[in-house]
Design an enzyme around this catalytic site. Structure first.
Site, PDB file in Angstrom:
ATOM      1  N   LEU A   1       0.877  -1.163   0.000  1.00  0.00           N
ATOM      2  CA  LEU A   1       0.000   0.000   0.000  1.00  0.00           C
ATOM      3  C   LEU A   1       0.914   1.212   0.000  1.00  0.00           C
ATOM      4  CD1 LEU A   1      -2.736  -0.944   2.648  1.00  0.00           C
ATOM      5  CD2 LEU A   1      -3.080  -0.680   0.185  1.00  0.00           C
ATOM      6  N   ASP A   2       0.650   2.185  -0.875  1.00  0.00           N
ATOM      7  CA  ASP A   2       1.538   3.339  -0.936  1.00  0.00           C
ATOM      8  C   ASP A   2       1.401   4.195   0.319  1.00  0.00           C
ATOM      9  OD1 ASP A   2      -0.458   5.486  -1.321  1.00  0.00           O
ATOM     10  OD2 ASP A   2      -0.794   4.575  -3.275  1.00  0.00           O
ATOM     11  N   ILE A   3       2.266   5.170   0.456  1.00  0.00           N
ATOM     12  CA  ILE A   3       2.360   5.950   1.688  1.00  0.00           C
ATOM     13  C   ILE A   3       1.059   6.669   2.028  1.00  0.00           C
ATOM     14  CG2 ILE A   3       3.267   8.018   0.536  1.00  0.00           C
ATOM     15  CD1 ILE A   3       5.125   8.372   3.004  1.00  0.00           C
TER      16      ILE A   3
END
Length: 238
Positions: free
Chosen positions: A102-104
């Site tokens: 999951l991206d930031i």
């Protein structure tokens, strides 16, 4: 008996392909003898070493649900010095690997496992495990534009698989959708909405295959019960 590449992958040392490269490079020994055949089969009683370091036998497969908050990157080390998922996890947790990322700026369900083979299996695009998301988008609801995502949008030379897009509600400046995808490409949902001139400003993963976020609080981690995991592993790995 199992192939050496599978054993190293399960132990989280390296991927199967990476294991084959290590074997061909002469970096792996079994019971004191260097091997050069990636098809070599070993048992859990064999002493396996990689670059002179003893490899512990694979442990029982375990899986955790983690409710990832925003602000964390899903990587072991970040060259920009940002906090990672692994900085946040409890120190008494065994060595784990994330299944997908999951991206930031994204939050929600992140699966963690101690088994590299399970990680590899769940990440295979060809198996099409469904990932479900709740997504908030800035823009005007337009079914014609969403149909492009449902049909499988193309961005430059990259063709995305069709998405399931369902309207949840419309607020003043934002629209909420339920999204289902089966690939998990890098920033797939954000890029797809950008392509139709809509901007994702919140993205929450709520499930991955049979495993759901449920009521797990943000920042909490919980191991999936053994019986539930074993029951689903039969379906996942068959």
């Amino acid at each position: 008996m199992q192939r050496i590449a599978k054993v190293l992958s399960r132990a989280g040392i390296v991927s199967r392909r990476g294991a084959e490269k290590l074997v061909l490079a002469g970096s792996v020994s079994v019971n004191g003898s260097v091997i050069n055949d990636p098809a070599t089969k070993v048992t859990l009683d064999d002493e396996i070493m990689v670059n002179g370091r003893l490899v512990d036998p694979p442990e029982k497969t375990r899986l955790w649900r983690f409710h990832k908050p925003t602000g964390l990157v899903t990587t072991n080390f970040d060259e920009k010095g940002r906090f990672t998922v692994y900085d946040y996890l409890p120190k008494n947790l065994p060595k784990v690997m994330s299944i997908g990322r999951l991206d930031i700026a994204s939050e929600g369900l992140l699966l963690l496992t101690n088994d590299g083979e399970l990680k590899r299996h769940l990440e295979l695009p060809s198996l099409g495990f469904v990932r479900k998301y709740r997504v908030r988008v800035k823009g005007i609801h337009n079914e014609a534009l969403l149909d492009k995502l449902r049909a499988g949008i193309r961005i430059n030379r990259e063709k995305f698989r069709p998405m399931v897009v369902t309207l949840v509600r419309i607020n003043k400046a934002n629209v909420w959708y339920n999204i289902e995808i089966t690939e998990g490409r890098n920033r797939e949902i954000r890029r797809a909405f950008d392509e139709i001139n809509m901007s994702v400003n919140r993205l929450i993963r709520v499930s991955f295959g049979a495993f759901e976020l449920g009521s797990l609080a943000r920042g909490r981690i919980e191991e999936i019960p053994t019986k539930f995991l074993e029951r689903n592993l039969k379906a996942l790995t068959s």
